[in-house]
Write a protein that holds these residues in place. Structure first.
Motif, short mmCIF file in Angstrom:
data_model
loop_
_atom_site.label_atom_id
_atom_site.label_comp_id
_atom_site.label_asym_id
_atom_site.label_seq_id
_atom_site.Cartn_x
_atom_site.Cartn_y
_atom_site.Cartn_z
N LEU A 139 -5.76 -1.88 -6.71
CA LEU A 139 -6.48 -1.03 -6.33
C LEU A 139 -6.13 0.16 -6.33
O LEU A 139 -5.01 0.41 -5.91
CB LEU A 139 -6.73 -1.35 -4.76
N GLY A 140 -6.83 1.45 -7.09
CA GLY A 140 -6.22 2.63 -6.98
C GLY A 140 -7.38 3.46 -6.68
O GLY A 140 -8.39 3.35 -6.81
N ALA A 141 -7.08 4.68 -5.92
CA ALA A 141 -7.84 5.51 -5.39
C ALA A 141 -8.60 6.45 -6.55
O ALA A 141 -9.94 6.59 -6.49
CB ALA A 141 -7.29 6.44 -4.39
N THR B 51 0.85 -1.28 -0.05
CA THR B 51 -0.03 -0.03 0.11
C THR B 51 0.91 1.20 0.03
O THR B 51 1.73 1.31 0.63
CB THR B 51 -0.95 0.05 1.42
N SER B 52 0.52 2.39 -0.71
CA SER B 52 1.13 3.55 -0.81
C SER B 52 0.13 4.72 -0.86
O SER B 52 -0.93 4.50 -1.84
CB SER B 52 2.23 3.30 -2.14
N ALA B 53 0.46 5.74 -0.45
CA ALA B 53 -0.28 6.90 -0.75
C ALA B 53 0.10 7.46 -2.07
O ALA B 53 -0.83 8.18 -2.78
CB ALA B 53 -0.24 8.08 0.34
N ALA B 54 1.25 7.34 -2.38
CA ALA B 54 1.72 7.87 -3.71
C ALA B 54 1.11 6.93 -4.87
O ALA B 54 0.68 5.81 -4.62
CB ALA B 54 3.07 7.83 -3.79
N ALA B 55 1.51 7.49 -6.02
CA ALA B 55 1.06 6.78 -7.42
C ALA B 55 2.22 5.75 -7.50
O ALA B 55 3.23 5.40 -7.06
CB ALA B 55 1.02 7.36 -8.63
N ALA C 144 -4.36 7.07 -2.34
CA ALA C 144 -4.52 8.56 -2.79
C ALA C 144 -4.35 8.79 -4.39
O ALA C 144 -4.46 10.04 -4.64
CB ALA C 144 -3.76 9.51 -2.05
N SER C 145 -4.08 7.64 -4.94
CA SER C 145 -3.66 7.92 -6.38
C SER C 145 -3.95 6.77 -7.39
O SER C 145 -4.92 6.09 -6.96
CB SER C 145 -2.09 8.43 -6.45
N TYR C 146 -3.01 6.53 -8.45
CA TYR C 146 -3.21 5.48 -9.22
C TYR C 146 -2.38 4.46 -9.24
O TYR C 146 -1.25 4.42 -8.75
CB TYR C 146 -3.50 5.96 -10.56
#
Length: 150
Positions: free
Chosen positions: A108-110, A49-53, A91-93
């Motif tokens: 899974l992408g935001a 999991t990452s908040a960045a793309a 938070a991204s793609y």
């Protein structure tokens, strides 16, 4: 052809990825170490999991793709495939490109999940899911703004 292992629970991208004990932490980390035709095993318990793309560009070629398989990490190499690994941007793609055969990964992408951003790629997804939070943003194509939105 080399074999690499990826497991988020105890992996480290500074390790070689040559065994489960020396697993990479991310698929991107394994792609950086791998070459065309290599096999990458991703643990059934992998939850990246990452908040960045997240951009995943496989190092394969059209005639020699990189093989990515989700498998049970009780054996090395895994003796059973699985479909439970996840790679997610909160938070991204998530973008998957390059020359890859991928089995059993849930993306899974935001904002969106996109496959095949570059003009030179071939991505085969088997038993994978593409699950964006934005319900209209699974994209197949060659540009983030111009890909076919499914």
């Amino acid at each position: 052809m080399a074999v690499f292992y990826v497991r988020s629970t105890d992996g480290n991208n500074a390790d070689s990825g040559a065994t489960w004990a020396l697993a990479k932490a991310t698929l991107a980390g394994a792609f950086t170490a791998a070459s065309a035709g290599d096999t990458i095993y991703v643990s059934q318990a992998h939850a990246e999991t990452s908040a960045a793309a997240i951009t995943l560009t496989g190092p394969g070629t059209l005639s020699n793709p990189c093989i990515v398989l989700c498998g049970n990490d009780a054996a090395e190499p895994p003796t059973a495939l699985a479909t439970t690994a996840t790679i997610s941007s909160t938070a991204s793609y998530v973008l998957v490109q390059g020359y890859n055969y991928i089995y059993g990964i849930n993306f899974l992408g935001a904002t969106y999940v996109m496959v095949a951003y570059t003009t030179a790629c071939s991505v085969v997804l088997k038993q994978c899911t593409l699950n964006p939070t934005d319900v209209y943003n699974i994209r197949l194509g060659f540009a983030a703004s111009a890909g076919v939105i499914l």
